[in-house]
Design an enzyme around this catalytic site. Structure first.
Site, mmCIF file in Angstrom:
data_model
loop_
_atom_site.group_PDB
_atom_site.id
_atom_site.type_symbol
_atom_site.label_atom_id
_atom_site.label_comp_id
_atom_site.label_asym_id
_atom_site.label_seq_id
_atom_site.Cartn_x
_atom_site.Cartn_y
_atom_site.Cartn_z
ATOM 1 N N PRO A 2 0.840 -1.217 0.000
ATOM 2 C CA PRO A 2 0.000 0.000 0.000
ATOM 3 C C PRO A 2 0.868 1.258 0.000
ATOM 4 C CG PRO A 2 -0.594 -1.495 1.790
ATOM 5 C CD PRO A 2 0.661 -2.020 1.197
ATOM 6 N N GLU A 3 0.526 2.202 -0.847
ATOM 7 C CA GLU A 3 1.211 3.500 -0.869
ATOM 8 C C GLU A 3 0.243 4.536 -0.293
ATOM 9 O OE1 GLU A 3 3.155 4.365 -4.639
ATOM 10 O OE2 GLU A 3 3.366 2.248 -5.060
ATOM 11 N N LYS A 58 2.834 6.856 5.082
ATOM 12 C CA LYS A 58 2.085 5.610 4.970
ATOM 13 C C LYS A 58 1.723 5.055 6.356
ATOM 14 C CE LYS A 58 5.188 4.404 1.597
ATOM 15 N NZ LYS A 58 5.968 3.508 0.754
ATOM 16 N N HIS A 104 -4.779 -15.385 9.516
ATOM 17 C CA HIS A 104 -3.885 -14.222 9.545
ATOM 18 C C HIS A 104 -4.428 -13.054 10.362
ATOM 19 C CE1 HIS A 104 -1.418 -16.309 6.644
ATOM 20 N NE2 HIS A 104 -2.509 -16.539 5.930
ATOM 21 N N ARG A 123 1.756 -11.409 5.399
ATOM 22 C CA ARG A 123 3.226 -11.489 5.414
ATOM 23 C C ARG A 123 3.850 -10.893 6.667
ATOM 24 N NH1 ARG A 123 5.596 -10.296 -0.387
ATOM 25 N NH2 ARG A 123 7.427 -11.082 0.693
ATOM 26 N N LYS A 166 21.285 17.213 -6.319
ATOM 27 C CA LYS A 166 21.114 15.762 -6.270
ATOM 28 C C LYS A 166 21.477 15.113 -7.602
ATOM 29 C CE LYS A 166 19.104 15.019 -2.103
ATOM 30 N NZ LYS A 166 19.113 16.358 -1.570
ATOM 31 N N ARG A 277 14.049 -1.963 -8.451
ATOM 32 C CA ARG A 277 12.590 -1.876 -8.595
ATOM 33 C C ARG A 277 12.213 -1.806 -10.069
ATOM 34 N NH1 ARG A 277 9.993 -0.622 -3.826
ATOM 35 N NH2 ARG A 277 8.262 -1.518 -4.963
#
Ligand SMILES: [Zn+2]
Length: 287
Positions: A2-3, A58, A104, A123, A166, A277
């Protein structure tokens, strides 16, 4: 995983169901989440009333009376669901098999009106932790977080100041939680596509006009995703088990080899790996 939009959706659904309710009992079935649950401190929620529910990046913060906050992070597969009179409200859940789902369930919060909120996590990368509401500012995980992308603090000026030196890929900068908090792999791919910026482009070389586009599309895409209930990829479902629909709006995420959705672009979406990623982009629109 989830973001920001998915956590915001969970926050909103929790708000609609449990605000002002009082905890009657907390049952801990399994203490072994990402951080071990402190049974004694989580039991201090007994007889406390929920005052507000907030989100920082988050993290979900459920603020109770008596200066107590329950900090929760959903990790990879964490979710809350609601049970009323032994029935899970709405049943469009990830599992059809209830026994498998129940395995779970790690923590059950029982409220004074007999509603139950259950924290379920396959998880177990998520966590639940008790903190003092008045001391949240000092919480180590929050100190290092960059601004929330939906807040005004995340703007052109901030972006320019922080990115000017950066010499890292723009994709890595947007994924860095101390630069901007709450974005993850899915939304960063989508934001860069809409901004027409190549994910390998160095942050320090961005033109003002590019920075403005990234800031604008970050906010636009996140708000749109929240409106659609988040993205249901793999495990995400909102609180009542409903699926989000934003994944149907994706431009590039998971679209390897498919034709780019931009008008008059015939290129195919490419997939590369940046900092371990999966990264999706259009080699023609994002040169
Ligand atoms: Zn294209």
């Amino acid at each position: 995983m989830p973001e920001l939009p998915e956590v915001e959706v969970v926050k909103k659904s929790l708000l609609s169901k449990i605000i002002k309710l009082k905890v009657k009992k907390v049952k801990v079935k399994n203490v072994n989440l990402r951080y071990k649950i402190d049974k004694k401190s989580i039991n201090s929620l007994k007889n406390k009333k929920i005052i507000s529910i907030k989100r920082i990046s988050k993290y979900l913060l459920i603020n109770f009376s008596n200066d107590i906050t329950l900090i929760s992070h959903l990790g990879m597969t964490g979710r809350f669901y609601i049970e009323e009179k032994k029935k899970i409200l709405k049943s469009s859940f990830y599992y059809n098999n209830l026994t498998k789902l129940r395995k779970h369930d790690h923590v059950v919060f029982i409220f004074n009106n007999r509603l139950k909120i259950i924290y379920n996590d396959i998880r177990k990368f998520g966590f639940l932790m008790i903190a003092k509401t008045s001391k949240l500012k000092n919480y180590t995980s929050f100190i290092k977080l960059g601004p929330d992308p939906l807040k005004n603090k995340f703007n052109f000026k901030y972006f320019k100041e922080k990115s000017i030196n950066k010499k890292i890929k723009i994709k890595d900068l947007l994924m860095n939680q101390s630069f901007v908090s709450g974005l993850g792999n899915i939304y960063v791919n989508e934001i860069l596509f809409k901004s027409k910026i190549n994910p390998y482009f160095l942050a320090s070389n961005l033109k003002d006009v590019d920075i403005k586009k990234i800031v604008k599309y970050t906010k636009n895409i996140l708000l749109k995703a929240i409106k659609h209930g988040g993205s249901s990829i793999k495990d995400f479902h909102s609180f009542d088990g409903a699926k989000g629909h934003y994944q149907e709006k994706f431009y590039v995420y998971g679209k390897t080899g498919l034709q780019c959705s931009s008008k008059d672009c015939k290129a195919l979406i490419s997939k590369v790996v940046i900092s371990q990623r999966a990264t999706f982009y259009c080699p023609n629109c994002q040169k």
